[in-house]
Design a protein around this motif. Structure first.
Motif, PDB file in Angstrom:
ATOM      1  N   UNK A  99       0.855  -1.191   0.000  1.00  0.00           N
ATOM      2  CA  UNK A  99       0.000   0.000   0.000  1.00  0.00           C
ATOM      3  C   UNK A  99       0.887   1.235   0.000  1.00  0.00           C
ATOM      4  N   UNK A 100       0.977   1.875  -1.171  1.00  0.00           N
ATOM      5  CA  UNK A 100       1.846   3.048  -1.305  1.00  0.00           C
ATOM      6  C   UNK A 100       1.507   4.127  -0.294  1.00  0.00           C
ATOM      7  N   UNK A 101       0.204   4.348  -0.108  1.00  0.00           N
ATOM      8  CA  UNK A 101      -0.237   5.408   0.799  1.00  0.00           C
ATOM      9  C   UNK A 101       0.189   5.125   2.228  1.00  0.00           C
ATOM     10  N   UNK A 102       0.192   3.859   2.603  1.00  0.00           N
ATOM     11  CA  UNK A 102       0.595   3.523   3.974  1.00  0.00           C
ATOM     12  C   UNK A 102       2.115   3.647   4.131  1.00  0.00           C
ATOM     13  N   UNK A 103       2.867   3.268   3.090  1.00  0.00           N
ATOM     14  CA  UNK A 103       4.326   3.397   3.163  1.00  0.00           C
ATOM     15  C   UNK A 103       4.716   4.880   3.288  1.00  0.00           C
ATOM     16  N   UNK A 104       3.981   5.722   2.560  1.00  0.00           N
ATOM     17  CA  UNK A 104       4.235   7.173   2.615  1.00  0.00           C
ATOM     18  C   UNK A 104       3.919   7.705   4.027  1.00  0.00           C
ATOM     19  N   UNK A 105       2.778   7.265   4.556  1.00  0.00           N
ATOM     20  CA  UNK A 105       2.380   7.687   5.902  1.00  0.00           C
ATOM     21  C   UNK A 105       3.432   7.255   6.924  1.00  0.00           C
ATOM     22  N   UNK A 138      -8.808   4.567  -0.362  1.00  0.00           N
ATOM     23  CA  UNK A 138      -8.907   3.317  -1.140  1.00  0.00           C
ATOM     24  C   UNK A 138      -7.747   3.220  -2.105  1.00  0.00           C
ATOM     25  N   UNK A 139      -7.078   2.083  -2.100  1.00  0.00           N
ATOM     26  CA  UNK A 139      -6.018   1.822  -3.076  1.00  0.00           C
ATOM     27  C   UNK A 139      -6.396   0.545  -3.783  1.00  0.00           C
ATOM     28  N   UNK A 140      -6.798   0.637  -5.028  1.00  0.00           N
ATOM     29  CA  UNK A 140      -7.320  -0.535  -5.714  1.00  0.00           C
ATOM     30  C   UNK A 140      -8.536  -1.037  -4.964  1.00  0.00           C
TER      31      UNK A 140
END
Ligand SMILES: NC(=O)c1ccc[n+]([C@@H]2O[C@H](COP(=O)([O-])OP(=O)(O)OC[C@H]3O[C@@H](n4cnc5c(N)ncnc54)[C@H](OP(=O)(O)O)[C@@H]3O)[C@@H](O)[C@H]2O)c1
Length: 179
Positions: free
Chosen positions: A27-33, A163-165
């Motif tokens: 999950x890109x968004x979680x890695x960024x967070x 939502x990611x995918x």
């Protein structure tokens, strides 16, 4: 009084966190967070410490470790564990806190970043003040999990759902009551 610390983790709907030594999701968004949350400091010139179990360290692709801009600490009882320059080894969580105290002029916050063995012990320690939990609203196949959140942690912030995918998730922060 020693340092307090925070835990940061992503859990699935059953509190699963890992499979075969890796994250079960990407999950890109979680890695960024994760990167932003563990890197952010209020005081210029300071940085945060990220402490992790040896298996979590080994699960980070070589090109991404040590995690940049943060003091990386690896928990292991193996004195022969080979680590790059600037990465510290600690033999237990108390030693992590002691290191943070020694380095208090340079270290702003301490984050425990996994894995299962370390979370299980860390969440029960009085020094554990805050939990940053990404709640993934789906069940994945997992072989390691995050412990039950003790009742003295109160959720005080919850983000909107991203939502990611096909995967939906949100970020929550829990604070220890009466620290
Ligand atoms: N979802 C998430 O947010 C998240 C975050 C991090 C990790 N994970 C996942 O969690 C899984 C790994 O968890 P794990 O429990 O197998 O391994 P781990 O906790 O990362 O590492 C375990 C190792 O750390 C050392 N260790 C742990 N506690 C210690 C202590 N109190 N004192 C000294 N050394 C200690 C020991 O190393 P020695 O054997 O060398 O002594 C132990 O074998 C992976 O699947 C990973 O992807 C998920």
């Amino acid at each position: 009084m020693s340092y307090s610390f925070n835990i940061i983790v992503a859990v699935d709907s059953q509190f699963g966190i890992g499979k075969s030594g890796l994250l079960p999701w990407h999950l890109k968004g979680d890695l960024k967070y994760f990167k932003e949350r563990t890197s952010h400091v209020d005081t210029m010139g300071k940085k945060n410490m990220v402490a992790m179990g040896r298996k979590t360290w080994e699960s980070i692709p070589q090109e991404f470790r040590p995690l940049s801009g943060r003091l990386n600490v690896v928990l292991s009882i193996n004195p022969r564990l080979s680590l790059p320059d600037g990465v510290l080894r600690c033999e237990n969580l108390q030693q992590v806190m002691d290191q943070a105290t020694v380095l208090k002029d340079d270290i702003e916050s301490v984050f425990i970043i996994g894995g299962a063995t370390v979370y299980k012990e860390a969440i029960l320690m009085a020094e554990c003040r805050r939990l940053y939990i990404t709640h993934i609203l789906r069940k994945f196949e997992c072989d390691s999990s995050f412990p039950k959140i003790p009742p003295y942690f109160k959720k005080n912030i919850q983000s909107d759902i991203t939502k990611e995918g096909e995967v939906a998730y949100y970020f929550a922060e829990y604070e220890r009551l009466n620290p």
